[in-house]
Structures are given as C-alpha cells and as structure tokens.
Design a protein around this motif. Structure first.
Motif, PDB file in Angstrom:
ATOM      1  N   PHE A 547       0.903  -1.130   0.035  1.00 51.95           N
ATOM      2  CA  PHE A 547       0.019   0.128   0.093  1.00 51.95           C
ATOM      3  C   PHE A 547       0.963   1.272   0.184  1.00 51.95           C
ATOM      4  CE2 PHE A 547      -1.846   3.539   2.156  1.00 51.95           C
ATOM      5  CZ  PHE A 547      -2.957   3.578   1.825  1.00 51.95           C
ATOM      6  N   ARG A 548       0.801   2.073  -0.967  1.00 55.33           N
ATOM      7  CA  ARG A 548       1.625   3.450  -1.159  1.00 55.33           C
ATOM      8  C   ARG A 548       0.851   4.490  -1.297  1.00 55.33           C
ATOM      9  NH1 ARG A 548       3.889  -0.295  -4.566  1.00 55.33           N
ATOM     10  NH2 ARG A 548       6.278  -1.000  -4.017  1.00 55.33           N
ATOM     11  N   THR A 549       1.031   5.647  -0.525  1.00 54.09           N
ATOM     12  CA  THR A 549       0.337   7.111  -0.796  1.00 54.09           C
ATOM     13  C   THR A 549       1.074   8.134  -0.742  1.00 54.09           C
ATOM     14  OG1 THR A 549      -1.316   8.143   0.449  1.00 54.09           O
ATOM     15  CG2 THR A 549       0.023   7.070   1.798  1.00 54.09           C
ATOM     16  N   ASP A 550       0.740   9.090  -1.077  1.00 51.35           N
ATOM     17  CA  ASP A 550       1.507  10.400  -1.105  1.00 51.35           C
ATOM     18  C   ASP A 550       1.017  11.484  -0.172  1.00 51.35           C
ATOM     19  OD1 ASP A 550      -0.742  11.311  -2.074  1.00 51.35           O
ATOM     20  OD2 ASP A 550      -0.231  12.230  -4.061  1.00 51.35           O
ATOM     21  N   GLY A 551       0.210  10.817   0.809  1.00 52.39           N
ATOM     22  CA  GLY A 551      -0.476  11.657   1.788  1.00 52.39           C
ATOM     23  C   GLY A 551       0.331  12.081   2.635  1.00 52.39           C
ATOM     24  N   PRO A 552       0.154  13.300   3.342  1.00 57.33           N
ATOM     25  CA  PRO A 552       1.333  13.873   4.264  1.00 57.33           C
ATOM     26  C   PRO A 552       1.442  13.019   5.389  1.00 57.33           C
ATOM     27  CG  PRO A 552      -0.899  15.186   4.287  1.00 57.33           C
ATOM     28  CD  PRO A 552      -0.893  14.088   3.369  1.00 57.33           C
TER      29      PRO A 552
END
Length: 601
Positions: A547-552
């Motif tokens: 699971f990858r995200t660009d959320g802060p």
C-alpha cells in the motif's frame, strides 16, 4: 422475573473514558465529534404513531385473558419437517445436554432438571439467542436424548411465558423461535407423550397466530410472515391451513418491498438478504413436503436473492460487510447458494454496491446512500467505503458492525469504515435517546446524494464515485476515483475534495482536517517501510501487497472489528492531512502485489 428484562444489567453505565466499548483497554485514538444530526419534521409522524400504538399493544397483549385469543383449534400433529439449510455446530447442543448453555459469547450453567429461562441471563445478546431458540437446531443433533431435552425446555418456556411479554414475545425474536421450533417439532413429537405432543402443537400454533398480528417493523415483516407460513406448513389439519393461507397471502405483498428488482434487500445489508433467502428456502421445502405450489412472489424473491448473492459473495466465500451486514460464514453462504458455481468471475452492481475485479483483486465499493426510515435500523454512515480482497485474503474491510453488537453503536459512524472523514465527524448518526427507544436505532442525518460512473476498457476498469455528505459543514464534495489495472492486478486511487458549486462564498475558508481510513481484517499484518509512505500487508495466505500513498501523514493504528457480535482487535491504516475548504485537495494511493520489482527499500 420481569417480562421487560430477562437479562442481567451490565456492570456500570458504560466504558471508562478513552476505552472502546466491548474491548477493555483499547484506546480511542481519534474521538468522533457528534454532529447533532437533526431528525427533521419527517420523523415526527412516525414518532407520534409509535407513541400511540406502543402502549396500546402492551396494554392489550398484557391483559389476563389475551392468551385465550391465541388458542384457536389445536392441531393433532405435525405434517412436515421443513429443512433449515443453515449449518449447525453440534458442540452447542452437546454442552446443553451437559447443562451448559454457550450463546452469543457468554455461558450459563444449570442443573439437570432446572431451566435457563426464569433467571437472569449473562448478557442481552445471550437472552435474545436463548428466547429465539437459537440453540435448538444444535440440540437436535444429539439424538433421542437431545430431542427429549429440547421438548422439556420448550414446554418449560411455554409454562413460564404463557402470558405475552415485550421481550420474550418480541416480533423478531418470536419469528426466529417459530422457525426453529417448526423445523424440530415433528422429531420432538416422536419422543413425546400424547399430552406433550398436543401441548407442543398448541404452543407452535399460538406463536404462528401471534406472528400474524401487529406490531412489528415493516423492515422485518417479510421475515415474520415467512416464519408464520412455515408454522402453517408444519401443523396438521385446519389450524395449519388457516395460518399458512393468511401468511402466504400477506407475504406475497410484503416481499416486493423487502427484495428489490436486482435482488438486493431493502436495508442494503447483504447479510439481511442472505438470512431472508435461507428462511424462504425453509418455506419452499415445507411447501414441497405438502406437495403445494410455491407462490410466484416467493419463487421470484428466491431467484432474485440468489442472483444478488452471487455478486455479494467475495472470493473467500463470505459476504461483503456493508450497511450493518456481517460477512457470515462460507458454509452458510454456500448453503444458500446451493448448486451455484463459485462466483469468482462476478462483476457488476447490486443493492447500491459496485463490484470490480481483476484476476487477483476484488473490490466492493458502496455507491449509494444508506437506507432510510425503518429500513435504516442497521444502516451505517459509510459513503464510498471499500472492501478489498487480494486473492482469497480479505485485507481492507469495515468495522464489521451488525445489530448483534447493539451496545457499540459508535462503530456505525463514518470513521469505522474504509473511507474519508472530514473534521472527525460522521455523515449520519444512529437515533438515540427516547426517540431511539421508540423507533429503534435507525440511522438519521441529512439526505446523502451519491453519484457513480463506471467505464470498462481493455484490461482496465475506471470507477468514479462522489457524495455530498460534507457539503453542509465544509462546502466540499468527496470524489473517490478508482483505476483497476486488470493486467498488473494493481489498484490506483485518488481521493479528491473539491468545493461544491455555489459553496465557495457560503462556507468560511478554513483548513479542515481529513483522515482516509483503511480498516484491516483481524489477523492482517501491516509493516511500515522506511520511506514512511509504504506499508506491506500480508493476509492469512502470507502473500504480500504494498500500500503506497502520497498523503502527508501515514500511520498504522489500533482498531476494532466486530465478529459475530464479539469485539476483536485489529489494525487500520490512516492517512491524515488538512484540506482547504476553498480549493481542491487530492490524496493518491495504490495497492499492488509485492515482489513486482518496484518494492520500496
């Protein structure tokens, strides 16, 4: 014993501050602010009607001579043994023969000649299962000894509760008890004396007649009438024919309201549809034993429910957990599907849920508003929530709340599901206080509008869904965009918060805190990578998914999951940040198989 409370009071008035109800010691990491959802004037007619009728029925049914009105003509025996297709665990019956009742996660010990009814039950859930005779199918697997004990307990119950009481004769509890009794009555009659057999037939007839009378929620009317019709199939002679004809006539009118054209239950709960289907299969079997034709409305409802079940069953063999419905068990679902093939290649939409898939990924998205009115008694505020199965590993799910966890109503709020929340609030709340006591804990709040658009391409599926649940407080629409690459088994997604038309000038410009949650199935392992943006997930098979995200801000936090009414520890992935109410905010994330050559370090 008080007829209003055949269960012991819980210790204390509630959980200690900072604890999750039902799981002592588990911290509430992000308390949810009450939105104070207005019930609105539309609810007042229902409240007024309930106020007028509730006390009327309590007074009428509580009169000393009311039991005589249920007597009717006594059947002389039992004409059929309808088959309940639900799987049975014999260990419960084995314990009862030894004097130990284990129901709803609690236990009660009794001596050989005592009864469990005229005493406090450990919990309310235990009392519900006890009076619904949920233990009877298991007890009947214990041969002649089990049948004799079942007969003894049934006659004791009939003696203690010969007079109507609000709990023991609650319409929904009564319906479950009637079906369980009807399916076992013929075998119990074989070990009974003549007097006991007539008494058992009288008890069953009284309950069948009560099921045909008010009150009772419109949301469970089909289930109650199905139970009455099953009773009518079992009793011989004119008493059985009378109950059966009345119940089938009314059931034919109730089923179109309960079952939609696509086979979805009106409550939008897959589990509610499964249980109604299993009841209708019992009725179909009973009518078949009498060589009677199944009414067209019943046959059509069975066909529709089985078609919907194909989409609602995930690759692990269990149901999608949506709108107050639990996953049930693979054996229970298989019993309702019958000879249907495994729905591994199913895709489409049913009951407001859209299913998309690739060879290894199956995604269920909630793409409709929750049910309203009496059908919302188990609804959840989970707009655009997701359930993701990787292979046969259920990784992302919801909190699993069902009505069996009635003391944990807070899990029905938006943060309990795999979706985005703003300001740690919820798009709806269960009705509580005196209104909730009158109408039940139906979900209330402002009407929610959801739009869904799906496009299928070569080797890919694009699903866009949007709701306006945050417009009133924050002026923002939430759009969830899902892109499923069916060749790579990769799910890419974008959460988009953007000002609603005409709201920019109305809502004050602030930075509203958001949280995108992904509730993980109990047992799923989650490990945060060194880049603080990636999390490795492993299900029961051991296969890894990134699971990858660009959320802060990304974190793995403790959570809870309800399983058969019992609370279990679990984990959740939470992506936090702030969204300006006067501009657009995007949060991107994706889920892909581990070992594909682009794993983070």
């Amino acid at each position: 014993m008080s007829p209003f409370g055949p269960f012991s009071k819980p210790e204390g008035d509630g959980p200690a501050p900072g604890e999750i109800p039902g799981l002592r010691g588990a911290p509430v990491r992000t308390p949810v602010r009450a939105t104070g959802a207005a019930t609105g004037p539309a609810l007042w007619p229902a409240i007024a009607g309930r106020l007028l009728t509730r006390q009327l029925w309590i007074e009428a049914y509580g009169l000393p001579g009311y039991a005589l009105t249920l007597k009717g003509r006594t059947s002389q025996g039992f004409a059929a043994t309808p088959r309940d297709f639900r799987p049975v665990d014999p260990t419960v019956g084995k314990g009862i023969v030894g004097g130990r009742f284990v129901l709803a996660g609690s236990s009660l010990e009794i001596a050989e000649t005592e009864d469990p009814f005229n005493r406090p039950s450990p919990t309310r859930a235990f009392a519900v299962d006890l009076h619904a005779f949920a233990w009877l199918p298991s007890l009947m697997t214990q041969g002649e000894r089990g049948a004799r004990e079942a007969l003894r307990l049934t006659l004791i119950w009939a003696e203690v509760f010969v007079r109507w009481s609000p709990f023991a004769w609650d319409p929904d509890i009564l319906a479950r008890r009637a079906i369980n009794l009807a399916c076992a009555a013929r075998r119990m009659g074989q070990v009974a004396t003549e007097a006991e057999r007539l008494k058992l037939a009288d008890v069953l007839g009284r309950q069948g007649r009560q099921l045909l009378r008010p009150p009772g929620s419109v949301a469970t009317r089909a289930e109650r009438l199905t139970a009455a019709a099953v009773v009518g199939c079992v009793l011989t002679g004119a008493p059985g024919v009378s109950i059966r004809r009345k119940a089938l006539g009314r059931l034919s009118r109730a089923l179109p309201r309960a079952v939609g054209p696509d086979g979805g239950h009106a409550s939008r709960s897959p589990e509610a549809g499964l249980e109604l289907l299993l009841d209708l299969l019992v009725l179909e079997d009973g009518l078949g034993q009498l060589s009677e034709t199944v009414p067209d409305a019943v046959a059509e409802a069975i066909r529709r429910l089985q078609a919907a079940l194909r989409l609602q069953t995930l690759p692990d063999g269990r149901l999608a957990t949506l709108q107050g419905g639990g996953p049930s068990t693979a054996t229970r679902v298989a019993a309702a599907r019958g000879a249907e093939i495994e729905p591994s290649d199913a895709a489409g939409a049913v009951a407001g849920a859209t299913r998309i898939r690739s060879p290894l990924l199956t995604i269920i998205a909630d793409t409709a508003p929750p049910a309203r009115g009496p059908w919302a008694s188990a609804a959840c505020a989970q707009p655009l929530s997701l359930e993701i199965v990787c292979g046969k590993d259920r990784l992302v799910t919801g909190c699993g709340w069902t009505p069996r966890a009635a003391d944990r109503q807070g899990l029905r709020l938006t943060p309990g599901h795999s979706t985005l929340t703003l300001g740690e609030t919820s798009t709806g709340e269960p009705l509580s206080g005196w209104k909730g006591d009158l109408l039940g804990p139906r979900l209330v709040g402002r009407p929610l509008h959801v739009e869904a658009n799906q496009r299928d391409g070569e080797g890919a599926v694009w699903l866009e869904i949007e709701h306006d649940g945050w417009v009133h407080d924050f002026g923002l629409l939430h759009q969830r965009r899902l892109y499923l690459d069916q060749r790579l088994d990769e799910l890419r997604a974008e959460e988009r918060l953007h000002p609603a038309p005409g709201q920019k000038e109305v809502v004050r410009a602030i930075a509203a805190p958001y949280a995108v949650r992904f509730q993980l199935e109990p047992g799923v392992q989650a490990s945060l990578a060194r880049d603080r943006r990636s999390i490795l997930l492993r299900g029961h098979s051991g296969r890894g998914w990134w699971f990858r995200t660009d959320g802060p801000d990304v974190a793995i936090e403790p959570s809870v999951h309800v399983d058969e009414g019992l609370t279990r520890r679990s984990l959740q992935i939470v992506v936090r940040g702030s969204a300006r109410t006067d501009s657009e905010t995007k949060i991107r994330w994706k889920l892909s198989p581990a070992g594909a050559g682009n794993d983070p370090s």
